[in-house]
Design a protein around this motif. Structure first.
Motif, short mmCIF file in Angstrom:
data_model
loop_
_atom_site.label_atom_id
_atom_site.label_comp_id
_atom_site.label_asym_id
_atom_site.label_seq_id
_atom_site.Cartn_x
_atom_site.Cartn_y
_atom_site.Cartn_z
N ILE A 142 0.83 -1.21 0.00
CA ILE A 142 0.00 0.00 0.00
C ILE A 142 0.86 1.26 0.00
CG2 ILE A 142 -1.60 1.39 1.37
CD1 ILE A 142 -2.98 -1.13 2.26
N GLY A 143 1.86 1.30 0.89
CA GLY A 143 2.65 2.51 1.10
C GLY A 143 3.18 3.19 -0.15
N PRO A 144 3.91 2.49 -1.03
CA PRO A 144 4.52 3.16 -2.18
C PRO A 144 3.51 3.67 -3.20
CG PRO A 144 5.54 1.02 -1.75
CD PRO A 144 4.29 1.08 -0.93
N TYR A 145 2.27 3.21 -3.13
CA TYR A 145 1.28 3.55 -4.15
C TYR A 145 0.22 4.53 -3.65
CZ TYR A 145 3.52 -0.80 -5.45
OH TYR A 145 4.48 -1.76 -5.69
N MET A 146 -0.13 4.45 -2.38
CA MET A 146 -1.20 5.29 -1.85
C MET A 146 -0.68 6.58 -1.24
SD MET A 146 -4.12 4.19 0.90
CE MET A 146 -5.51 5.25 1.27
N LEU A 147 0.48 6.52 -0.58
CA LEU A 147 0.92 7.67 0.21
C LEU A 147 1.58 8.81 -0.59
CD1 LEU A 147 2.23 6.07 3.52
CD2 LEU A 147 0.02 7.12 3.03
N PRO A 148 2.41 8.54 -1.60
CA PRO A 148 3.10 9.66 -2.27
C PRO A 148 2.20 10.81 -2.71
CG PRO A 148 4.08 7.60 -2.95
CD PRO A 148 2.88 7.23 -2.12
N PRO A 149 1.05 10.55 -3.35
CA PRO A 149 0.22 11.70 -3.75
C PRO A 149 -0.49 12.38 -2.59
CG PRO A 149 -0.86 9.64 -4.35
CD PRO A 149 0.52 9.28 -3.88
N LEU A 150 -0.47 11.75 -1.41
CA LEU A 150 -1.14 12.33 -0.24
C LEU A 150 -0.26 13.28 0.53
CD1 LEU A 150 -3.45 12.34 1.97
CD2 LEU A 150 -2.14 10.50 3.06
#
Length: 326
Positions: free
Chosen positions: A105-113
């Motif tokens: 989840i981390g590398p895909y969900m968090l960067p744009p947040l």
């Protein structure tokens, strides 16, 4: 008046219990070993009991100490929450927030947040810990983390949770594979295909096995990946097929990757993304704000835009610091 142990003494005891080593416990507490040993002896004197069995060369806690460690940990957690409650009362989502996240989840969900989050909450210091679900929940239970983003279904015990959305599973195949030109496939068509899964401990492995009704023998146990990126490289090399969550497609199945993602019929297997935290936490308001921010970001991403909407309580100021530990 009853003489009470200090929080420092209790912290020394918990550190010794967790490390089973005086030297490492002293390092965790940022003190010398002699200072820590003296603190433990002072605690024994205050309580009038023996906490450390010194009858042999190997350090061991007494039976009574094992019980007292649980109580000490609860007292330390309550003290930390008292301090956090005072800080949070001044401004929401401020100060240090320790957030766990699983690798799928981390590398895909968090960067744009992260950018909208630091604009909305400039006093927030976000510490990210990426690890497998079981270890994150253990850290959360021991108050080493404030919250975690995980994938359901997964047994979370009595933890509070907020479901952030659903994430469909796709099949990733080489560009030249017979599935590559298809819009979707049936689960039964995977029979006879070499399926590559993440190593044991990753919940996405269990979600794929359960959702797609896999049985032993359908997956290649000799070729297991430690990350989705590793599995995609295996797929691109023609070693087999793997499962990709929808949130990872833009990164792992982009046009130049020689990997094509194909939808799966039969109920469209999917997982739920959830934010979890300890019940009774003084940061419930923060957890709700963070959850809503994550929901907004996921909704913007699902809608195909770059997602620049305001987050709850948004204000523009300097950016918070960010610490990441793998």
């Amino acid at each position: 008046m009853t003489v009470l142990p200090t929080l420092r003494q209790l912290r020394y005891l918990v550190a010794v219990a967790e490390t089973r080593h005086f030297g490492r416990a002293a390092e965790d507490c940022n003190v010398t070993q002699s200072t820590l040993s003296a603190g433990i002896q002072e605690l024994e004197a205050v309580l009038g009991v023996t906490l450390i069995d010194r009858s042999n060369r190997q350090m061991a806690l007494t039976v009574l100490a094992e019980d007292l460690v649980l109580r000490a940990r609860a007292l330390l957690q309550a003290a930390e929450e008292l301090v956090e409650a005072a800080k949070i009362g001044k401004q929401p989502l401020s100060g240090l927030l320790r957030l766990g996240v699983i690798p799928t989840i981390g590398p895909y969900m968090l960067p744009p947040l992260l950018r909208p989050l630091r604009i909305a909450f400039p006093q927030l210091r976000l510490y990210l810990r990426e690890d497998q679900t079981a270890r994150l929940l253990d850290l959360l239970g021991r108050a080493k983390l404030d919250a975690a983003i995980i994938a359901l279904p997964y047994e979370t015990g009595g933890l509070s949770r907020m479901v952030l959305g659903e994430d469909r599973l796709f099949i990733a195949c080489p560009a030249g594979h017979r599935f590559a030109a298809r819009a979707s496939i049936d689960v039964d068509e995977l029979i006879g295909e070499r399926l590559l899964l993440l190593e044991d401990g990753h919940c996405l492995r269990n979600h794929a096995v359960t959702a797609c009704r896999l049985v032993p023998g359908k997956a290649n146990e000799d070729l297991q990946g430690t990350s989705l990126g590793t599995l995609v490289q295996m797929v691109a090399s023609g070693l087999g097929l793997t499962f990709l969550p929808e949130m990872a497609l833009a990164v792992e199945a982009r046009a130049e990757s020689d990997v094509v993602a194909v939808a799966i019929d039969n109920g469209e297997p999917r997982r739920q993304i959830a934010l979890v935290w300890r019940p009774g936490s003084t940061r419930v308001r923060d957890m709700q704000l963070l959850g809503e921010a994550l929901r907004l970001r996921k909704a913007a991403t699902d809608g195909g835009g770059e997602g620049g909407g305001d987050l709850p309580g948004a204000r523009v100021d300097s950016a918070p610091s960010l610490s990441i530990q793998g």
